[in-house]
Each structure stands twice: as C-alpha cells, then as structure tokens.
Design a protein around this motif. Sequence first.
Motif, PDB file in Angstrom:
ATOM      1  N   VAL A  44       0.893  -1.303  -0.109  1.00 15.31           N
ATOM      2  CA  VAL A  44      -0.048   0.033   0.017  1.00 15.31           C
ATOM      3  C   VAL A  44       0.832   1.133  -0.087  1.00 15.31           C
ATOM      4  CG1 VAL A  44      -1.889   1.320   1.159  1.00 15.31           C
ATOM      5  CG2 VAL A  44      -1.844  -1.389   1.459  1.00 15.31           C
ATOM      6  N   CYS A  45       0.556   2.310  -0.800  1.00 18.72           N
ATOM      7  CA  CYS A  45       1.443   3.321  -0.832  1.00 18.72           C
ATOM      8  C   CYS A  45       1.130   4.448   0.285  1.00 18.72           C
ATOM      9  CB  CYS A  45       1.090   4.423  -2.196  1.00 18.72           C
ATOM     10  SG  CYS A  45       1.991   5.828  -2.160  1.00 18.72           S
ATOM     11  N   PRO A  46       2.118   4.780   1.001  1.00 16.11           N
ATOM     12  CA  PRO A  46       1.788   5.450   2.392  1.00 16.11           C
ATOM     13  C   PRO A  46       1.337   6.963   2.090  1.00 16.11           C
ATOM     14  CG  PRO A  46       4.467   5.171   1.732  1.00 16.11           C
ATOM     15  CD  PRO A  46       3.536   4.328   0.852  1.00 16.11           C
ATOM     16  N   VAL A  47       1.444   7.481   0.690  1.00 13.72           N
ATOM     17  CA  VAL A  47       1.055   8.754   0.356  1.00 13.72           C
ATOM     18  C   VAL A  47      -0.184   8.720  -0.024  1.00 13.72           C
ATOM     19  CG1 VAL A  47       1.313  10.676  -0.989  1.00 13.72           C
ATOM     20  CG2 VAL A  47       3.666   9.328   0.000  1.00 13.72           C
ATOM     21  N   CYS A  48      -0.574   7.843  -1.030  1.00 14.30           N
ATOM     22  CA  CYS A  48      -2.015   8.053  -1.594  1.00 14.30           C
ATOM     23  C   CYS A  48      -2.849   6.815  -1.371  1.00 14.30           C
ATOM     24  CB  CYS A  48      -1.842   8.452  -3.294  1.00 14.30           C
ATOM     25  SG  CYS A  48      -1.175   6.931  -3.965  1.00 14.30           S
ATOM     26  N   GLY A  49      -2.339   5.814  -0.762  1.00 18.02           N
ATOM     27  CA  GLY A  49      -3.156   4.565  -0.522  1.00 18.02           C
ATOM     28  C   GLY A  49      -3.517   3.802  -1.616  1.00 18.02           C
ATOM     29  N   TYR A  50      -2.627   4.028  -2.858  1.00 18.55           N
ATOM     30  CA  TYR A  50      -2.830   3.216  -3.855  1.00 18.55           C
ATOM     31  C   TYR A  50      -2.151   1.729  -3.761  1.00 18.55           C
ATOM     32  CZ  TYR A  50      -3.776   3.009  -9.104  1.00 18.55           C
ATOM     33  OH  TYR A  50      -4.300   2.711 -10.212  1.00 18.55           O
ATOM     34  N   LYS A  51      -2.784   0.618  -4.345  1.00 15.01           N
ATOM     35  CA  LYS A  51      -2.072  -0.502  -4.227  1.00 15.01           C
ATOM     36  C   LYS A  51      -1.437  -1.142  -5.269  1.00 15.01           C
ATOM     37  CE  LYS A  51      -5.531  -1.861  -0.615  1.00 15.01           C
ATOM     38  NZ  LYS A  51      -6.856  -1.884  -0.506  1.00 15.01           N
ATOM     39  N   GLU A  86       7.538   1.217  -6.342  1.00 15.64           N
ATOM     40  CA  GLU A  86       7.033   2.541  -7.022  1.00 15.64           C
ATOM     41  C   GLU A  86       5.638   2.304  -7.097  1.00 15.64           C
ATOM     42  OE1 GLU A  86       9.792   4.742  -9.533  1.00 15.64           O
ATOM     43  OE2 GLU A  86       7.912   4.730 -10.746  1.00 15.64           O
ATOM     44  N   CYS A  87       5.347   3.403  -6.424  1.00 20.27           N
ATOM     45  CA  CYS A  87       3.516   3.523  -6.650  1.00 20.27           C
ATOM     46  C   CYS A  87       3.203   4.087  -8.199  1.00 20.27           C
ATOM     47  CB  CYS A  87       2.979   4.330  -5.555  1.00 20.27           C
ATOM     48  SG  CYS A  87       1.349   5.084  -5.800  1.00 20.27           S
ATOM     49  N   LYS A  88       2.439   3.252  -8.766  1.00 20.96           N
ATOM     50  CA  LYS A  88       1.923   3.612 -10.136  1.00 20.96           C
ATOM     51  C   LYS A  88       1.019   4.831 -10.157  1.00 20.96           C
ATOM     52  CE  LYS A  88       1.983  -1.062 -11.928  1.00 20.96           C
ATOM     53  NZ  LYS A  88       1.149  -2.413 -12.616  1.00 20.96           N
ATOM     54  N   HIS A  89       0.690   5.459  -8.792  1.00 20.14           N
ATOM     55  CA  HIS A  89      -0.177   6.422  -9.155  1.00 20.14           C
ATOM     56  C   HIS A  89       0.724   7.552  -8.831  1.00 20.14           C
ATOM     57  CE1 HIS A  89      -3.792   8.822  -8.662  1.00 20.14           C
ATOM     58  NE2 HIS A  89      -3.557   9.252  -7.538  1.00 20.14           N
ATOM     59  N   CYS A  90       1.456   7.533  -7.748  1.00 19.82           N
ATOM     60  CA  CYS A  90       1.931   8.854  -7.461  1.00 19.82           C
ATOM     61  C   CYS A  90       3.424   8.735  -7.443  1.00 19.82           C
ATOM     62  CB  CYS A  90       1.619   9.404  -6.052  1.00 19.82           C
ATOM     63  SG  CYS A  90       2.229   8.582  -4.651  1.00 19.82           S
ATOM     64  N   GLY A  91       4.127   7.685  -7.790  1.00 17.54           N
ATOM     65  CA  GLY A  91       5.510   7.591  -7.793  1.00 17.54           C
ATOM     66  C   GLY A  91       6.340   7.559  -6.761  1.00 17.54           C
ATOM     67  N   LYS A  92       5.403   7.425  -5.486  1.00 20.23           N
ATOM     68  CA  LYS A  92       6.503   7.420  -4.410  1.00 20.23           C
ATOM     69  C   LYS A  92       7.134   5.984  -4.016  1.00 20.23           C
ATOM     70  CE  LYS A  92       7.267   7.851   0.325  1.00 20.23           C
ATOM     71  NZ  LYS A  92       8.251   8.470   0.744  1.00 20.23           N
ATOM     72  N   ARG A  93       8.424   6.070  -3.561  1.00 20.74           N
ATOM     73  CA  ARG A  93       9.069   4.741  -3.695  1.00 20.74           C
ATOM     74  C   ARG A  93       9.127   4.281  -2.195  1.00 20.74           C
ATOM     75  NH1 ARG A  93      14.142   5.137  -8.003  1.00 20.74           N
ATOM     76  NH2 ARG A  93      12.749   5.400  -9.574  1.00 20.74           N
TER      77      ARG A  93
HETATM   78 ZN   LIG Z   1       1.078   6.549  -4.183  1.00 23.59          ZN
END
Ligand SMILES: [Zn+2]
Length: 312
Positions: free
Chosen positions: A30-37, A49-56
């Motif tokens: 789970v992305c800690p920034v946007c919650g995207y999975k 790497e989050c596919k939505h916001c790029g957070k690693r």
């Molecule tokens: Zn994200």
Amino acid sequence: MNLLNFVSEFPDESSCRNKFKEYRERVGVVCPVCGYKDHYWKGDKACYECKHCGKRQSLRANTVMHGSHLPFRYWFIAIHLLTSTKKSFSAAELQRQLGHKRYEPIWLMLHKLRGIMGKRDELYDLTEVVELDEGFFTTEIQDEEKEKPLKRGRGSQSKSKVMVMAESIPLEGETTKKGKPRKVGHLKMFVIDDLKSTTIDNVVIENISTDAIIDSDKSTSYTHLKNLVGEHRPKVIPKEEVGKALPWVHIAISNAKRLLLDIHHDIKGEYLQNYLSEFCYKFNRRYFGENLFDRLMVASVTYKNRFRCNCG
Ligand SMILES: [Zn+2]
C-alpha cells in the motif's frame, strides 16, 4: 515447521528476502502517500514504486522490519523460534545463538515481533462467558521509586498490575470438587496503571463483547461492569476458592508468571506488556500448529510497527 525444514527452506539471506517479498505482495503493498495498491518493483533499486504517485518504498518499509538493518534471515529465525517453541527464549540466548556482537538490536527485534502479536490479538473481542481478575507481576523497580521505602503487597513498587480475561465456556457434566467443568477459549492480559473503575471499564469496553457474561469477584473496581456487557455475576470469593471460582484466569496467571521467571529476568514494567502479548498470542493459537509461522509472517508484513525503544 521443524528446524530441518526451516534450514532447508531458508538456507540463506536471499531465500528469506525472496519469501518476504512474496508475503508482502500476497498481502498487498500500500502506498503510504496516496493509499494506491498497484506498484512497480524496481529490481535495481530494490524498492516498490507507486503506479499512481511515484512514491518509492523499500522492501522493509512499513513492515515490522521498518528501519532495521539486521539480515532478513535473523528475522526469519526469530519468527521461526517464536512460533515453534512452546515457551519462549531470551534476547541474550538468541544473540548467543546468532553470534551477533550487540544485544540491543536483537532485543529490539524480539520486542517488535511481540508488539505485533499484541496488535493482532487486539482485533478480537472475547465472547460468551469471560472470567476476569487482576494479577500482580514482579517487575524491576523504576529508578525514581528506588529511593522510597518498599511497600508490601499489592501496592508494592515492584509489582505491575495486570488485568486478565479468559473465555471460560461451561461444559455439560457433573459438578466436581473443582466446580462445574469449563473449557478455556481465548485469553487477554493487559498491564494497567491502577485499579480505578474507569481504567477497568476502558479495558472491558475495548476487549469484551457487549453481550458477554463476566464472572469476577466483588471488587469495588467492577461496579460499572453490569452496564457494559450482557451480564455481570460478581461473587464474594474467599482466597482459597479463587482457583475454583475463576479457574482459567488463575491458571493463566500462574503459567505466565512461571514462564517470565524461568526465561526473562528483571523485566522492566514498561516491557511487561510485550511478554504478556507473546504469551497470550501463543496460547490463543495453540491449535494452529505449523500455520503459526505463516500467520506471524502475514502480521509482520501487514503492520507498521509503532514500537519505540526508549533505551536511549
Ligand atoms: Zn502513491
């Protein structure tokens, strides 16, 4: 899983690391920034790497291993031992077995694992008939209390107060010398600061189902319990009758005390909860057998651990 299976399944660091990655992906990153999975796995950087916001985030981030520099294999060995031994073992013992230079990281690793065991058990309420009582566990006296004269008995500075609750299900059968036969279900133990009724009430609200029946002694700390659950059956219990009236909480208290005395010495009051969490977690899963390793691995990748070491 016995020791031979463990060694052949996890012979080295990379087999542990790969298995850990497998668990993380099975549970879901789970992305800690946007919650995207949905994430990309960046093999060269060893991170998601989050596919939505790029957070690693690293493979260990937001799991029980967050911030740890110990090898994956140490964690796997600790999880294996915690879930395959009947009793427990000390951090000093594990440090010796691993041949690791420093005690603190090993101690911290075990406490983090005990912490997630406690978190896991907090998810469930006790139901049906619940025995409730307090236990007094010997812990190390805090520095600021050392100057003061030692009080005796329950109020002593060397005793930590623990609220103990055990599901105790009445069975069909003859009443014996020990009373009506009862079967034990799940168990919970919480270190509490005092025996005020508001303290007790909060623990009950958090941990016992509202339609349960509570059996306890007639302590003034329990006066509100009848408003919090289906039924409260307080009884005057003479000291010698306690084992008969509240059998399972008392068996649990004496088993936990013996275990702590045998394995861990001079427990600080602030860490007592983690040892009790391990005791209850194992007790509550005593029929899980080999699945226990798997369950604790899932809990390890799921939880962001909030345990903070205040050992400086
Ligand atoms: Zn994200």
